[in-house]
Design an enzyme around this catalytic site. Sequence first.
Site, PDB file in Angstrom:
ATOM      1  N   ASN A  30       0.904  -1.080   0.148  1.00 45.54           N
ATOM      2  CA  ASN A  30      -0.038  -0.227   0.096  1.00 45.54           C
ATOM      3  C   ASN A  30       0.764   1.308   0.156  1.00 45.54           C
ATOM      4  O   ASN A  30       1.661   1.547   1.149  1.00 45.54           O
ATOM      5  CB  ASN A  30      -0.962   0.055   1.156  1.00 45.54           C
ATOM      6  CG  ASN A  30      -2.000   1.204   1.284  1.00 45.54           C
ATOM      7  OD1 ASN A  30      -1.892   1.865   0.396  1.00 45.54           O
ATOM      8  ND2 ASN A  30      -2.408   1.604   2.426  1.00 45.54           N
ATOM      9  N   LYS A  64      -0.060   4.225  -0.190  1.00 50.01           N
ATOM     10  CA  LYS A  64      -0.734   5.272   0.122  1.00 50.01           C
ATOM     11  C   LYS A  64      -0.504   6.514  -0.905  1.00 50.01           C
ATOM     12  O   LYS A  64      -0.345   6.328  -1.994  1.00 50.01           O
ATOM     13  CB  LYS A  64      -0.251   5.749   1.364  1.00 50.01           C
ATOM     14  CG  LYS A  64      -0.533   4.599   2.428  1.00 50.01           C
ATOM     15  CD  LYS A  64      -0.069   4.827   3.962  1.00 50.01           C
ATOM     16  CE  LYS A  64      -0.271   3.690   4.746  1.00 50.01           C
ATOM     17  NZ  LYS A  64      -0.236   3.785   6.147  1.00 50.01           N
ATOM     18  N   HIS A  70      -9.479   1.041   5.054  1.00 53.40           N
ATOM     19  CA  HIS A  70      -8.354   1.323   5.704  1.00 53.40           C
ATOM     20  C   HIS A  70      -8.608   2.463   6.992  1.00 53.40           C
ATOM     21  O   HIS A  70      -9.259   3.399   6.753  1.00 53.40           O
ATOM     22  CB  HIS A  70      -7.305   1.973   4.674  1.00 53.40           C
ATOM     23  CG  HIS A  70      -5.896   1.736   5.399  1.00 53.40           C
ATOM     24  ND1 HIS A  70      -5.555   2.699   6.132  1.00 53.40           N
ATOM     25  CD2 HIS A  70      -5.111   1.017   5.272  1.00 53.40           C
ATOM     26  CE1 HIS A  70      -4.447   2.739   6.514  1.00 53.40           C
ATOM     27  NE2 HIS A  70      -3.774   1.551   5.960  1.00 53.40           N
ATOM     28  N   GLU A  90      -7.047   4.700   7.941  1.00 48.34           N
ATOM     29  CA  GLU A  90      -6.829   6.309   7.564  1.00 48.34           C
ATOM     30  C   GLU A  90      -8.049   6.743   6.785  1.00 48.34           C
ATOM     31  O   GLU A  90      -8.539   7.937   6.795  1.00 48.34           O
ATOM     32  CB  GLU A  90      -5.569   6.535   6.548  1.00 48.34           C
ATOM     33  CG  GLU A  90      -4.036   6.076   7.438  1.00 48.34           C
ATOM     34  CD  GLU A  90      -3.361   5.783   6.462  1.00 48.34           C
ATOM     35  OE1 GLU A  90      -2.108   5.595   7.200  1.00 48.34           O
ATOM     36  OE2 GLU A  90      -3.283   6.015   5.354  1.00 48.34           O
ATOM     37  N   GLU A 120      -5.134  -4.629  10.876  1.00 45.67           N
ATOM     38  CA  GLU A 120      -4.021  -3.752  10.717  1.00 45.67           C
ATOM     39  C   GLU A 120      -4.479  -2.880  12.298  1.00 45.67           C
ATOM     40  O   GLU A 120      -5.335  -1.987  12.210  1.00 45.67           O
ATOM     41  CB  GLU A 120      -4.120  -2.546   9.805  1.00 45.67           C
ATOM     42  CG  GLU A 120      -3.559  -3.119   8.491  1.00 45.67           C
ATOM     43  CD  GLU A 120      -3.296  -1.897   7.640  1.00 45.67           C
ATOM     44  OE1 GLU A 120      -2.185  -1.925   6.893  1.00 45.67           O
ATOM     45  OE2 GLU A 120      -3.970  -1.243   7.448  1.00 45.67           O
ATOM     46  N   GLY A 180       2.624   2.677  10.755  1.00 45.56           N
ATOM     47  CA  GLY A 180       3.664   3.691  10.536  1.00 45.56           C
ATOM     48  C   GLY A 180       4.261   3.982  11.722  1.00 45.56           C
ATOM     49  O   GLY A 180       4.675   5.248  11.769  1.00 45.56           O
ATOM     50  N   SER A 217       3.383  -1.846  10.372  1.00 43.01           N
ATOM     51  CA  SER A 217       5.134  -1.778  10.467  1.00 43.01           C
ATOM     52  C   SER A 217       5.637  -3.141  10.121  1.00 43.01           C
ATOM     53  O   SER A 217       6.535  -3.267  10.875  1.00 43.01           O
ATOM     54  CB  SER A 217       5.228  -1.205  11.880  1.00 43.01           C
ATOM     55  OG  SER A 217       5.008   0.039  12.077  1.00 43.01           O
TER      56      SER A 217
END
Length: 250
Positions: free
Chosen positions: A10, A12, A91, A93, A162, A168, A207
């Site tokens: 991904n 992003k 996701h 985000e 996730e 991240g 991560s």
Amino acid sequence: MQRKALIAANWKMNGSAALVTDMTTALTPLPLDNVDVLVCPPATLLNRFSAERNFALGAQTLSQESRGAFTGELSAELLLEAGATYVIVGHSERRTLNFETDALVAAKLATAVTAGLIPILCIGESLAERQQEKTQQVLARQLDAVYASQPELLAKSVVAYEPIWAIGTGESATPEQAQQTHAFIRQHLAQYDAQAAVGVKLLYGGSVNADNCAALFQQADIDGALVGGASLKPAEFAQICLAVTKGAKD
């Protein structure tokens, strides 16, 4: 039932034509018989990839609408035409920054399946929810929102766990923690469709890198990874793909 591993990148809102070339160069020589590899770049880069490649392409989101006056949105049909065969749905985000609700995520996943895209449903808990021991409660809610009323979609989906606190941040769940959660997810999915739950791919994201991936992939219910930051480094992403050495699972 066998489950072939899947490693998904991904990117992003990152990437470039140069990264497309570098990633293709890094992945093309790899023996990928035991693993499916997927790259999800920004949609503007989908057409930059050559048809001659040994990995699939995916999008990072889609509209729940098929067409119409929805400025800035991309339909499943447009993504398919651009070369995508997968799409990331829900996701964290998107849920947080774009205020995507469980209901909207469910609608998007149904739209993807209807159009012929394979959705990767992302679920996960925040640090506060984990500290309050609400992980299973949160994951169950997110899964129920999608599959409780449309269990037939499970057989055509991939699910990615996730933990939001690990995305991240450099932090990652231990392999044992990740396996425990993945086992819960598969058990919970079985109430919708027991056969599909056995066969559905469950990915871990948060991560994931070349140093921790091998231990994660050794876990019985971890069938691959949704890779963020490390997927922007073609050589490291190639190492992650090669770390899947145990092949298909029963």
